[in-house]
Design an enzyme around this catalytic site. Structure first.
Site, mmCIF file in Angstrom:
data_model
loop_
_atom_site.group_PDB
_atom_site.id
_atom_site.type_symbol
_atom_site.label_atom_id
_atom_site.label_comp_id
_atom_site.label_asym_id
_atom_site.label_seq_id
_atom_site.Cartn_x
_atom_site.Cartn_y
_atom_site.Cartn_z
ATOM 1 N N ALA A 50 40.344 47.422 47.824
ATOM 2 C CA ALA A 50 40.587 47.624 46.403
ATOM 3 C C ALA A 50 41.126 46.326 45.809
ATOM 4 C CB ALA A 50 41.620 48.732 46.222
ATOM 5 N N SER A 57 40.062 43.400 45.629
ATOM 6 C CA SER A 57 39.943 42.222 46.477
ATOM 7 C C SER A 57 39.102 41.137 45.822
ATOM 8 C CB SER A 57 39.300 42.611 47.803
ATOM 9 O OG SER A 57 37.991 43.122 47.553
ATOM 10 N N GLY A 58 38.473 41.485 44.701
ATOM 11 C CA GLY A 58 37.597 40.512 44.056
ATOM 12 C C GLY A 58 36.139 40.660 44.465
ATOM 13 N N ALA A 63 25.875 50.884 38.004
ATOM 14 C CA ALA A 63 27.242 51.378 38.215
ATOM 15 C C ALA A 63 27.160 52.799 38.743
ATOM 16 C CB ALA A 63 28.010 51.346 36.903
ATOM 17 N N HIS A 66 35.736 46.588 34.299
ATOM 18 C CA HIS A 66 34.599 45.920 34.944
ATOM 19 C C HIS A 66 33.551 45.505 33.921
ATOM 20 C CE1 HIS A 66 34.775 46.638 39.515
ATOM 21 N NE2 HIS A 66 35.993 46.772 39.046
ATOM 22 N N ARG A 113 31.268 41.503 32.366
ATOM 23 C CA ARG A 113 29.859 41.230 32.614
ATOM 24 C C ARG A 113 29.167 40.602 31.409
ATOM 25 N NH1 ARG A 113 30.087 46.613 35.076
ATOM 26 N NH2 ARG A 113 28.809 47.448 33.405
#
Lengths: 170, 170, 170
Positions: C9, C11-12, C32, C48, C52
């Protein structure tokens, strides 16, 4: 040569241990530390057993790991122990007083074992701190055990998604 | 030079940080972020303290990390911070409003710190999603913090079973 | 080329997937698998989405991943799937009977997909064994899925603190 294979649940660590043992061309002894205490564990054990070649000798030993290793390791053999984390958990659950004794026996034994020994262990310390004090203690003990076993291992591999990362050795 | 040492519980990350600090030959300042709130934490702190050379100066600071770092970092010193995860947890528990402020102060400070700074942090995001919303938020904050600190670090090392894997730097 | 990006979670891993997709110079399709079932998840999705590029086409598909991949992958495109773990969780929650079918469809499809496909997945097996039997089963399924997808991937990367470690490929 002692090697340690570390990984998460369902990371492919047992399969990697079995693959390495198969490559050696030696007789393979498989020491399972799991006890089929409930249906879920019985299924997990059966799943692991199915995958192993029939020629391998299987031994089930939940507690007295050092004694069983001492008896079974030999220059022309590969011994797999799957896994140290369950063994630790069995000792903590069954006989807390015995834990130190069994662990020290194992750590004293490792440097002198003949043949090849492949130890499988779980990394359990990379999640959130558990609420439960017993789980916290188990996490501490498991982490310390992995560190001490890694000191004695010629090769240490971390496995994720079935893929090995070498942490020590070649 | 700032370096980040990441790992799980009992992975050997503090010992690695201490070893790296010892190698430098500089004066070592150890900043502990833990507070001995209960007996279990007091034991953990005592365990860490025993291992450290007596010549090291220890400072306990649960919250005002940037201020203490700014005051103590120097060209001829190595400062260890052990650990960022507890500091984050202390801020979330004690004074949520202060969290953003302290974190931004730390991140602004890192690029300009003199001497050597070794930051220890836990990776906590590799288990099952926690049931508890606060634990989920903590896990998010800890992950984001590790990412942002890693950007400023010249070296980032992941530790498992006491063994280092270099993620960034040499 | 299929690649798998694994991590914890925060973590990139999504950011790395997006960065790799941007480098390709191809049209990017973003699939998604999250459903905005509650406010917390809606926030995560919005977070998120903000990051984008607007030129990317976004598709939300919680269950029928293989069908959507088959329809959208093309030689001149990069398709990102973010993430496999939520898709698995959606299938386990919504329609357990469909899980095997969807998973086998996906695994059969992967070797033949045209263009570039970047799959994001969580590693969830590195914490303490969960108390909850459903969480244990999810952990098993997620680990097995990661192993099977990794077999089909030309590159597998583990991400921690935003930093990549290559497990397979270059």
């Amino acid at each position: 040569m002692v090697e340690l294979i570390l990984g998460g649940a369902r990371s492919g660590k047992s399969a990697l241990a079995e693959q390495r043992a198969s490559e050696g061309g030696r007789q393979v002894i498989y020491i399972a530390t799991a006890e089929a205490g409930d249906e879920e564990m019985a299924e997990r054990i059966a799943h692991h057993r199915e995958r192993r070649p029939e020629a391998w000798l299987s031994i089930e030993e939940p507690l007295a790991l050092a004694a069983v290793l001492a008896e079974n390791a030999a220059a022309d053999r590969t011994v797999i122990v799957d896994c140290l984390t369950l063994w630790l958990s069995n000792l903590m659950a069954a006989d807390e007083a015995r834990l130190n004794d069994e662990r020290e026996q194992l750590l004293r034994l490792l440097p002198s074992l003949p043949g090849r020994v492949v130890l499988v262990s779980n990394e359990v310390g990379l999640g959130i701190v558990p609420d439960n004090p017993l789980a916290r203690r188990f996490r501490d003990e498991a982490g310390w055990l992995n560190q001490r076993v890694a000191e004695h291992a010629a090769r240490v591999t971390f496995v994720a998604a079935g893929l090995p990362m070498i942490l020590k050795g070649e």
